[in-house]
Design an enzyme around this catalytic site. Structure first.
Site, mmCIF file in Angstrom:
data_model
loop_
_atom_site.group_PDB
_atom_site.id
_atom_site.type_symbol
_atom_site.label_atom_id
_atom_site.label_comp_id
_atom_site.label_asym_id
_atom_site.label_seq_id
_atom_site.Cartn_x
_atom_site.Cartn_y
_atom_site.Cartn_z
ATOM 1 N N GLU A 1 -14.802 19.184 -60.358
ATOM 2 C CA GLU A 1 -13.445 19.331 -59.831
ATOM 3 C C GLU A 1 -13.322 18.753 -58.430
ATOM 4 O O GLU A 1 -12.298 18.154 -58.079
ATOM 5 C CB GLU A 1 -13.038 20.803 -59.880
ATOM 6 N N TYR B 1 -13.717 31.235 -58.523
ATOM 7 C CA TYR B 1 -14.837 31.457 -59.427
ATOM 8 C C TYR B 1 -15.534 32.783 -59.121
ATOM 9 O O TYR B 1 -16.056 33.435 -60.024
ATOM 10 C CB TYR B 1 -15.826 30.296 -59.349
#
Length: 400
Positions: free
Chosen positions: A140, A98
């Site tokens: 997640e 990310y």
């Protein structure tokens, strides 16, 4: 929750940023892959990259997330992100990636919008990004914990123990864990990622729905070979069709996906077109295996009966269920399937059970058209679930 200061900036700049998101996403992927070419090996679908659908999906998800933050400031828009989170864990996305995405995405925003990206604008969109990233990372992590896999490592080797030609362009593979240990838990309607090494040495991933009940020690995936139509042939489906046989091993992820058969006793309507029948047959097998007494309606559209994958399975499973029926539509040679209808699926005049939970899978134009008919027939939007093969362009189109 988005801060008040950032919310006003996002509201003022969303039209301009949203209008440029496709260009921003194009620039983002080009610079990120130049800086991190390894991401193309086993993480991103290069077919979707070449066609541009991945960047449209990214743009759509960002715009949808920002719009939801503004429209519903008191709630977390997890529903927008649930589908993305499942896709991410199924391909092995990790938390550190990310930060990589942030670097190149915000570089692309600055490149495309130039002086319009003031420090205030940059800070507001930075807040949106990390709210989105943080929510995804949390989801997640939870999904990995539930599946008992390490983040970024959802993989396991499976042995092909059966191979069956369903149609001229569709093959089913029956798989068993190569290590002899129990198969991971799965829910009817979920999919797995298949990771294969291509002839040029690059790994590619594709998602395939489980087309069998998830209850025993084997799994079945049914793969349509993608070819023609003015676009390149599907490289993974072609490899699976031509090079994978009984005794070979495949690398599969744990099962993921948020469009799963609910556990209620409500009537269920399974609507599909083409290879979109695969999760529906998996749901049917589960219903039959559990001796369900739910009212089940199966609606399927295809080119012709001989192109209808898993047609005999659908016949068999509907016959095994206590209260089930099916209706098929075929564009060609409908007379070869007694009782079927000619042409495209049309729900006009078709009796649908009240209080039904509806599941959709197929090409996007098909699902949009059928969803409109379902809504017109009085089915609430909350009771219509859909599965998309590849990037979720439904979000992208909804924000265009």
């Amino acid at each position: 929750m988005l801060s008040t200061e950032s919310a006003s900036v996002i509201r003022a700049t969303l039209p301009a940023v949203g209008g440029a998101l496709d260009e921003i996403a194009t620039r983002f992927y080009a610079t990120m892959f130049a800086g991190h070419p390894g991401l193309l090996d086993g993480l991103f679908n290069r077919g979707n990259q070449a066609a541009g659908v991945q960047r449209r999906a990214l743009a759509g998800s960002i715009a949808a997330f920002a719009g939801t933050l503004l429209a519903e400031p008191g709630t977390r828009p997890d529903a927008v992100l649930g589908r993305i989170a499942h896709k991410h864990v199924a391909v092995g996305v990790t938390e550190d990636q990310y930060a990589i995405v942030h670097k190149y995405l915000f570089g692309a925003i600055a490149d495309v919008l130039g002086d319009a990206v003031t420090p205030e604008v940059a800070a507001a969109w930075d807040e949106v990004y990390w709210l989105m990233a943080g929510a995804l990372i949390a989801q997640e992590s939870r999904l990995c914990l539930e599946a008992q896999v390490r983040p970024g490592h959802p993989w396991r080797q499976w042995t092909v123990v059966g191979r069956h030609h369903e149609t001229s362009d569709t093959v089913s593979f029956l798989l068993r864990p190569a290590d002899g240990l129990p198969a991971p838990e799965a829910r009817a309607g979920q999919y797995v990622s298949v990771r294969v090494r291509m002839p040029d040495g690059v790994h590619q991933l594709r998602q395939y729905s489980l087309s069998s009940a998830p209850g025993d020690g084997t799994r079945r995936i049914t793969v349509k070979r993608i070819s023609g139509g003015g676009t390149p042939d599907g490289e993974v489906s072609t490899l699976l069709h031509t090079a994978v046989h009984v005794g070979h091993e495949l690398t599969l992820s744990a099962p993921f996906g948020d469009v799963v058969l609910d556990g209620s006793e409500r009537p269920v309507v399974l609507v599909s077109a083409g290879i979109g029948c695969t999760p529906m047959v998996g749901m049917l097998e589960h219903l039959a295996a559990t001796s369900s007494t739910r009212r089940v309606t199966v609606l399927h559209a295809d080119r012709s009966p001989d192109r209808h994958a898993l047609r005999s399975d659908t016949h068999r499973l509907v016959d095994e269920l206590a209260d089930a029926r099916y209706t098929f539509w075929y564009e060609e040679r409908a007379e070869a399937e007694p009782g079927s209808r000619s042409g495209r699926m049309d729900l006009d005049g078709l009796e649908l059970p009240g209080d039904a939970r509806v599941y959709l899978c197929g090409a996007l134009p098909f699902m949009r058209r059928v969803r409109e008919q379902l809504l017109a027939a009085g089915v609430p939007a909350r009771d219509i679930r859909y599965e998309v093969f590849g990037p979720d362009l439904w979000l992208a189109d909804a924000t265009a």
